[in-house]
Design a protein around this motif. Structure first.
Motif, PDB file in Angstrom:
ATOM      1  N   GLY A  59      58.944   5.693  39.694  1.00 20.00           N
ATOM      2  CA  GLY A  59      59.122   4.315  40.149  1.00 20.00           C
ATOM      3  C   GLY A  59      58.108   3.927  41.213  1.00 20.00           C
ATOM      4  O   GLY A  59      57.589   2.806  41.210  1.00 20.00           O
ATOM      5  N   CYS A  62      54.886   3.366  39.434  1.00 22.50           N
ATOM      6  CA  CYS A  62      54.934   2.124  38.670  1.00 22.50           C
ATOM      7  C   CYS A  62      54.774   0.917  39.584  1.00 22.50           C
ATOM      8  O   CYS A  62      54.026  -0.020  39.279  1.00 22.50           O
ATOM      9  CB  CYS A  62      56.257   2.052  37.906  1.00 22.50           C
ATOM     10  SG  CYS A  62      56.426   0.615  36.825  1.00 22.50           S
ATOM     11  N   ASP A  63      55.461   0.943  40.742  1.00 26.96           N
ATOM     12  CA  ASP A  63      55.347  -0.164  41.699  1.00 26.96           C
ATOM     13  C   ASP A  63      53.920  -0.312  42.215  1.00 26.96           C
ATOM     14  O   ASP A  63      53.485  -1.413  42.559  1.00 26.96           O
ATOM     15  CB  ASP A  63      56.289   0.064  42.887  1.00 26.96           C
ATOM     16  CG  ASP A  63      57.758  -0.058  42.490  1.00 26.96           C
ATOM     17  OD1 ASP A  63      58.031  -0.656  41.433  1.00 26.96           O
ATOM     18  OD2 ASP A  63      58.620   0.452  43.243  1.00 26.96           O
ATOM     19  N   CYS A  70      55.013   3.894  34.809  1.00 24.78           N
ATOM     20  CA  CYS A  70      55.997   2.950  34.265  1.00 24.78           C
ATOM     21  C   CYS A  70      56.525   3.457  32.932  1.00 24.78           C
ATOM     22  O   CYS A  70      57.735   3.413  32.674  1.00 24.78           O
ATOM     23  CB  CYS A  70      55.356   1.576  34.066  1.00 24.78           C
ATOM     24  SG  CYS A  70      54.910   0.705  35.584  1.00 24.78           S
ATOM     25  N   GLN A  73      58.824   6.482  33.520  1.00 26.21           N
ATOM     26  CA  GLN A  73      60.138   6.096  34.044  1.00 26.21           C
ATOM     27  C   GLN A  73      60.982   5.434  32.959  1.00 26.21           C
ATOM     28  O   GLN A  73      62.183   5.721  32.825  1.00 26.21           O
ATOM     29  CB  GLN A  73      59.977   5.132  35.222  1.00 26.21           C
ATOM     30  CG  GLN A  73      61.302   4.799  35.896  1.00 26.21           C
ATOM     31  CD  GLN A  73      61.147   3.823  37.041  1.00 26.21           C
ATOM     32  OE1 GLN A  73      60.399   2.840  36.939  1.00 26.21           O
ATOM     33  NE2 GLN A  73      61.836   4.079  38.141  1.00 26.21           N
ATOM     34  N   PRO A  89      60.509  -1.254  33.888  1.00 28.44           N
ATOM     35  CA  PRO A  89      59.187  -0.609  33.928  1.00 28.44           C
ATOM     36  C   PRO A  89      58.416  -0.784  32.622  1.00 28.44           C
ATOM     37  O   PRO A  89      57.182  -0.940  32.647  1.00 28.44           O
ATOM     38  CB  PRO A  89      59.511   0.868  34.187  1.00 28.44           C
ATOM     39  CG  PRO A  89      60.931   1.048  33.782  1.00 28.44           C
ATOM     40  CD  PRO A  89      61.596  -0.262  34.076  1.00 28.44           C
ATOM     41  N   LYS A  92      56.978  -4.239  32.500  1.00 23.52           N
ATOM     42  CA  LYS A  92      55.781  -4.338  33.349  1.00 23.52           C
ATOM     43  C   LYS A  92      54.559  -3.794  32.613  1.00 23.52           C
ATOM     44  O   LYS A  92      53.474  -4.379  32.687  1.00 23.52           O
ATOM     45  CB  LYS A  92      56.005  -3.557  34.650  1.00 23.52           C
ATOM     46  CG  LYS A  92      54.837  -3.669  35.622  1.00 23.52           C
ATOM     47  CD  LYS A  92      55.167  -3.034  36.964  1.00 23.52           C
ATOM     48  CE  LYS A  92      54.005  -3.205  37.942  1.00 23.52           C
ATOM     49  NZ  LYS A  92      54.297  -2.643  39.267  1.00 23.52           N
ATOM     50  N   ALA A  93      54.726  -2.690  31.884  1.00 20.93           N
ATOM     51  CA  ALA A  93      53.618  -2.136  31.108  1.00 20.93           C
ATOM     52  C   ALA A  93      53.172  -3.123  30.037  1.00 20.93           C
ATOM     53  O   ALA A  93      51.968  -3.296  29.791  1.00 20.93           O
ATOM     54  CB  ALA A  93      54.040  -0.810  30.476  1.00 20.93           C
TER      55      ALA A  93
END
Length: 267
Positions: A59, A62-63, A70, A73, A89, A92-93
């Motif tokens: 995480g 990813c952040d 991401c 996770q 996540p 976001k990818a």
């Protein structure tokens, strides 16, 4: 002998420098904002059986913008049955045009089994290979034509995501012969993604021969080709085609992201 000692000293100093760089643990690297360390730390924690700790490490990566973190996770949460927690996540990818993350998001939505999610999964799989391709490109090609000899052409190729995930394209091209500009055409085409880095295409062209005899009619033709994709930068392509003005030609071209061309022109 002095040279040997000198080389030994250099090797020792280099080894010490590498050891200092590599001496930082993945945990320390991750907590200091080095995104690559978060993935390594997460992998280490997984090997130790600490799933919660691995989730936290992935995480953090990813952040910080590490799409592989991401993806890790999201997959970890999917394996644990947490489909709701796995979506952020992976989403976001997808938003960062990561193909692997997009395909994982498609798997997640398909696993839910709802008709709307299954439809979304199909769309994501169609989008995945096209996500990082430019919306429009300028293509500069070298052409060998059976009747007009050597030449080249400049093409504006527009391929927005909204047109069937960049499978439908349109634009125009200006072709040149040795004597100068020879034809100006508009085109409509279709692209088939064999993979994210290779696609084939076909297009229909209609326009005019710039040196045509009055009353000759439009310059109608077609082109078949293949592209080696270079992600958001553009592509390399080879093609064969035929039109009323150019009965049989072979071309090799370089497509460049239109944004990059415009930025270069402004400078």
């Amino acid at each position: 002998m002095r040279r040997v000692w000198f080389m030994a000293a250099l090797v020792s100093l280099g080894s010490a420098a590498c050891a200092t760089t590599r001496g930082m643990s993945p945990m320390s690297a991750c907590e200091q904002g080095r995104t690559s360390g978060c993935g390594l730390w997460g992998d280490e924690l997984l090997q130790q059986g600490d799933v919660a700790g691995a989730d936290r490490a992935f995480g953090l990566g990813c952040d910080a913008g590490d799409m592989q973190a991401c993806l890790a996770q999201g997959r970890l949460r999917m394996e644990g049955g947490d489909l709701t927690g796995a979506e952020p996540p992976l989403l976001k990818a997808y938003q960062e045009a990561d193909e692997e993350g997009t395909l994982a998001l498609a798997d997640l939505r398909e696993a839910r089994g709802e008709p709307r999610d299954v439809e979304s999964a199909e769309r994501l799989r169609r989008e995945a290979p096209a996500l990082d391709k430019p919306d429009f490109e300028f293509v500069f090609a070298y052409r060998v034509d059976a009747s007009n000899g050597l030449g080249n052409d400049i093409t504006l190729n527009i391929q927005p995501m909204g047109l069937f995930e960049r499978r439908l394209t349109f634009g125009g091209n200006l072709a040149f012969a040795r004597s100068g500009a020879s034809e100006l055409n508009g085109f409509l085409g279709y692209q088939h993604f064999v993979s994210s880095w290779l696609l084939t295409y076909a297009r229909l062209m209609v326009g005019g021969a710039l040196d045509a005899i009055p009353g000759q009619g439009p310059n109608v033709g077609g082109e078949l080709g293949a592209k080696l994709c270079l992600g958001p930068l553009g592509h390399l392509n080879v093609a064969v085609g035929s039109s009323r003005s150019s009965p049989a030609y072979v071309s090799m071209g370089l497509g460049i992201n239109g944004i990059l061309v415009l930025l270069a022109a402004l400078h």
